[in-house]
Design an enzyme around this catalytic site. Structure first.
Site, short mmCIF file in Angstrom:
data_model
loop_
_atom_site.label_atom_id
_atom_site.label_comp_id
_atom_site.label_asym_id
_atom_site.label_seq_id
_atom_site.Cartn_x
_atom_site.Cartn_y
_atom_site.Cartn_z
N LYS A 1 1.93 12.98 24.52
CA LYS A 1 1.53 11.49 24.67
C LYS A 1 2.58 11.12 25.43
CE LYS A 1 -0.26 7.85 22.37
NZ LYS A 1 -0.77 7.07 21.37
N GLU B 1 1.02 3.52 24.83
CA GLU B 1 1.99 2.69 23.59
C GLU B 1 2.41 2.74 22.54
OE1 GLU B 1 -3.46 2.69 21.84
OE2 GLU B 1 -2.20 4.61 21.23
N ARG C 1 -8.50 -2.14 31.44
CA ARG C 1 -7.66 -1.67 31.00
C ARG C 1 -7.90 -0.31 31.50
NH1 ARG C 1 -8.17 -0.31 23.98
NH2 ARG C 1 -7.84 1.52 24.86
N LYS D 1 -9.54 11.82 27.40
CA LYS D 1 -10.60 11.43 26.96
C LYS D 1 -12.07 10.93 27.13
CE LYS D 1 -8.14 8.58 23.62
NZ LYS D 1 -7.85 7.46 22.50
N ASP E 1 -11.78 4.00 24.87
CA ASP E 1 -10.93 4.38 23.88
C ASP E 1 -12.48 5.04 23.26
OD1 ASP E 1 -9.59 6.02 22.18
OD2 ASP E 1 -7.92 4.04 21.59
N GLU F 1 -11.14 15.84 26.23
CA GLU F 1 -10.78 14.94 24.51
C GLU F 1 -12.06 14.64 23.94
OE1 GLU F 1 -6.50 13.65 24.13
OE2 GLU F 1 -7.47 12.02 22.07
N GLU G 1 -13.13 7.24 14.21
CA GLU G 1 -12.22 5.49 14.65
C GLU G 1 -13.32 4.92 14.77
OE1 GLU G 1 -8.88 6.17 17.07
OE2 GLU G 1 -8.81 4.25 17.21
N HIS H 1 -15.24 -2.57 22.08
CA HIS H 1 -14.31 -2.73 21.44
C HIS H 1 -13.59 -3.76 21.34
CE1 HIS H 1 -10.33 -1.79 20.77
NE2 HIS H 1 -9.95 -0.59 21.91
N TRP I 1 -5.51 -5.67 23.69
CA TRP I 1 -5.81 -5.58 22.62
C TRP I 1 -6.96 -6.62 22.04
CZ3 TRP I 1 0.16 -5.56 20.64
CH2 TRP I 1 0.84 -4.35 21.39
O1 GCW Z 1 -7.56 5.32 19.81
C1 GCW Z 1 -6.16 4.95 20.03
C2 GCW Z 1 -6.20 4.72 18.41
C3 GCW Z 1 -4.73 5.35 18.10
C4 GCW Z 1 -4.64 6.63 19.11
C5 GCW Z 1 -4.61 7.02 20.72
C6 GCW Z 1 -4.32 8.11 21.10
C7 GCW Z 1 -3.09 8.67 18.05
O2 GCW Z 1 -6.15 3.68 18.22
O3 GCW Z 1 -4.48 5.37 16.65
O4 GCW Z 1 -3.08 7.38 18.99
O5 GCW Z 1 -5.55 6.18 20.64
O6 GCW Z 1 -5.24 8.59 21.94
O7 GCW Z 1 -3.53 8.26 21.38
#
Ligand code: GCW
Length: 718
Positions: A305, A309, A354, A378, A383, A405, A411, A539, A561
């Protein structure tokens, strides 16, 4: 009277024990006794003798599994050590170890399977009926054995077998977001199963059971540590522990992978830089890789990664993802290791949308990555939301391997308290048509390599496993681990078939149980979408932990965010305009797809607010206004959970008390939380819509201020 009580107690202990105590630890490998005597008879007759060919650890595992499964399903009449040479025999072993006369029975079958595939075939010889389970490798045989046992577990006939199956995807891997202190990022099933402190000398039997469960669904890799990586995992102190785990997993066909922190050369290597073009950095990674392979000759490779972030990456040195990935790929290439480079890049710099960030950082570089690099994308561009349109990168890089992914841990889907069957969601993405090579270019085809003729293929699932006794914090969510594994093996499977199979293996073959519970599972994902984020909302979860609703959050330092950034509710309407009048994110899709998304007439209402900002009075297909329709969707979600509860409450007689109660309590929490989501979101959005709740929607039980005041400083997984 006293005698009667004693009798009753003895009876209960002897006969009802099975039914009352089941902590779920055995997952889908329950191997329940087969009550149907004639079926048991058929199986016993076919399995008069077990005959392993080859003597690897893997073949011994296959034998042990058959012994365990068959003794448990067939009872004391079955003997795994029978020497009856005149009996019907189950022979299992790789091609290289099979006797010539058995190989002759198999014709071309070996050419139809790959290295990990298997064949299960019935044949007759000298008046006897035999079954052979074989493959090109011992691992293939082990997969065949698990699938053979599945036939019995699901009460299928084993009379005229001819099953030929191979995994369609090469790297079928779990990603553990596990930290070295045993916390698990976004983990809701306790702490990490890796007991780093006691490794390498103490090998928890759970490691073997973990490997066994994975092998039984065809998962062949595991990334042990969090993508938000700690460089210490690459030091000798930890590599010794990693090696111990790799040794446990190897005979189950499971390779170990690690996440590589891009700045490791600085943090543990004493270098001044981690610039991927710096000679010392290159040398450091080569040496580190060599050191790892000395310990773990079949080490799988790294996940990275980078520049996301706050994680370090090549952009810190004005280099790009190609520079970073290729440098590591070169270090791994001599050992056949791979780099899974994540496309979840979420940097501080581009805030227009984003959802658009990853595409320009990768797609223009198609063809420039080394052969052993695979880009891990992903399922959607934001997300892991309850519903996301497929990520525009799928299908868009014909010369670059791309892997999926998925997130198995929930989550954004209610943590492990909410019983959501995720294969429905996975299936939706896998079946999405990218149109990159015309109609029918579905995501699954990019993943299995057939769309663009790719050799390296993969699928990753962010694990929902922890040290809870039932592994996943909720017995229903074992289905998501199972289902993920099945789809990684064959991304064309239906969620329906997976649910059916899992229920039979895990609970019961009784159709009075299967049918209603299957329906409950298949509807569960739409339910969570409805009570959290209907009609393309996304989100709007609360900050940080993502537990519960937080559509009002607007005070975080970066715009993206904040939930308000995603829903954009105002006095006129709601939704994120991603069409050409807005961020134009739709231009990242093939024109055929963009056209459908851009046009209010053609877009599916499930994605409406993902791509469009529409007025509160916008007319939905059912004739209702958007506001009314949205409110009714929230209510529908709540009602769906109520009906899940109703279904489950009727299942008491089919399930052991322990799992029955466990699931029942969790469903009741889910119901409470679904109402919380409905009430909080509708009260919040109502401030903008200024319209009453339509008939059929329950009145909120609390005020908006109340919901906004809720705080969860210790929500798990944060
Ligand atoms: O969904 C976000 C999560 C983070 C995560 C990130 C990622 C591991 O809130 O906790 O970090 O994605 O996929 O890298």
């Amino acid at each position: 009277m006293f005698k009667k009580i004693i009798f009753f107690l003895t009876f209960s202990i002897v006969f009802c024990n099975n039914i009352s105590a089941n902590d779920g630890y055995n997952l889908w490998l329950q191997y329940r006794f087969i009550e149907n005597a004639s079926l048991r008879e058929e199986y016993l007759k076919a399995l008069e003798k077990l005959s392993p060919s080859g003597n690897s650890e893997t073949i011994n595992i296959a034998l042990k599994e058959l012994d365990k499964g068959l003794s448990s399903m067939l009872g004391s009449e079955f003997s795994s050590t029978s020497t009856n040479n005149n009996g019907n025999t189950l022979i299992f072993g790789a091609k290289a170890n099979l006797p010539e006369d058995v190989i002759l029975q198999l014709g071309n079958a070996f050419n139809e399977i790959n290295e990990e595939g298997y064949v299960i075939r019935s044949y007759s010889l000298k008046g006897k009926n035999h079954i052979v389970i074989t493959g090109n490798s011992d691992i293939g045989v082990l997969y065949g054995v698990y699938n053979f046992l599945k036939l019995l577990q699901t009460n299928k006939s084993i009379e005229k077998l001819n099953i030929i199956d191979s995994p369609k995807i090469k790297v079928r891997i779990l990603n553990h977001w596990d930290n070295l202190d045993r916390t698990v990022e976004r983990g809701y099933a306790g702490f990490s199963i890796w007991d780093w402190h006691r490794l390498p000398d103490y090998l928890d039997p759970r490691y073997t059971d973990y490997a066994r469960a994975n092998a039984s669904v065809g998962i062949n890799g595991t990334v042990l540590n969090n993508v938000n990586a700690n460089a210490l995992i690459l030091t000798p102190q930890y590599l010794e522990k990693v090696e111990a785990l790799a040794n446990v997993f190897r005979p189950y066909g499971i390779k170990v992978y690690l996440t590589a922190r891009f700045s490791a050369p600085i943090e543990i290597g004493g270098l001044k830089t981690a610039d991927p073009l710096d000679a010392d950095v290159i040398k450091w990674w080569k040496e580190k890789t060599t050191e790892i392979y000395k310990r773990i000759p079949d080490f799988g490779g790294f996940v990275v990664k980078a520049n996301s972030e706050g994680q370090p990456g090549p952009q810190d040195y004005n280099r790009n993802h190609v520079d970073g990935a290729n440098m590591l790929a070169d270090a791994l290439a001599p050992f056949n290791g791979i780099i899974m480079w994540r496309a979840f890049v979420y940097s501080e710099h581009d805030t227009t949308d984003r959802a658009k960030q990853a595409y320009p950082e990768f797609v223009p570089y198609d063809g420039q990555f080394k052969d052993n690099v695979i880009i891990q994308v992903k399922n959607g561009a934001i997300d892991f939301q309850p519903r996301e349109p497929f990520h525009p990168m799928f299908g868009a890089m014909p010369k670059t391997p791309i892997m999926m992914e998925f997130q198995i841990t929930q989550e954004y889907l209610g943590f492990s308290t909410h019983s959501v069957f995720l294969p429905t969601m996975y299936e939706e993405t896998l079946q999405s048509d990218t149109y990159r090579k015309g109609k029918g270019s579905i995501v699954a085809k990019d993943l299995d390599g057939t769309l663009h003729n790719k050799r390296l293929t993969g699928m990753a699932g962010v694990s929902n496993i922890g040290n809870d006794i039932n592994w996943t914090g909720n017995p229903m969510l074992q289905a998501n681990w199972y289902g993920y594994g099945r789809l990684a093996w064959d991304p064309y499977l239906s969620a329906e078939s997976i649910a059916d199979e899992w229920l039979r293996l895990t609970f019961s073959n009784n159709k009075n149980f299967i049918e209603p519970v299957k329906e409950m599972m298949l509807n569960s994902r739409e339910a969570v979408v409805n009570y959290m984020t209907p009609l393309g909302l996304h989100h709007i979860m609360d900050t940080g932990h993502h537990y519960g609703p937080g559509p009002w959050v607007s005070n975080l330092s970066r715009p993206e965010w904040n939930p308000v950034y995603y829903h954009k509710a105002d006095s006129l309407g709601i939704g994120f305009d991603r069409t050409p009048t807005g961020s134009n994110a739709t231009e990242q899709y093939a024109p055929e797809v963009a056209k459908v998304y851009n046009d209010l007439k053609s877009i599916s209402e499930k994605d409406l607010l993902w791509f469009h900002h529409v007025t509160w009075d916008y007319k939905l297909k059912n004739g209702k206004t958007l506001w009314d329709g949205m409110a009714l969707k929230y209510q529908e979600g709540v009602d769906q959970v109520a009906s899940m509860i109703k279904t489950w409450n009727q299942m008491e007689s089919y399930v052991d008390t322990e799992r029955y109660n466990n699931i029942k309590m969790l469903l009741n929490i889910q119901y409470k939380e679904a109402k919380w989501w409905r009430d909080a979101c509708l009260l919040y959005f109502q401030q903008y819509s200024k319209r009453p709740l339509p008939e059929g929607v329950e009145k909120p039980s609390q005020t908006l201020e109340y919901f906004q005041s809720l705080k969860f400083p210790f929500a798990p997984g944060n």
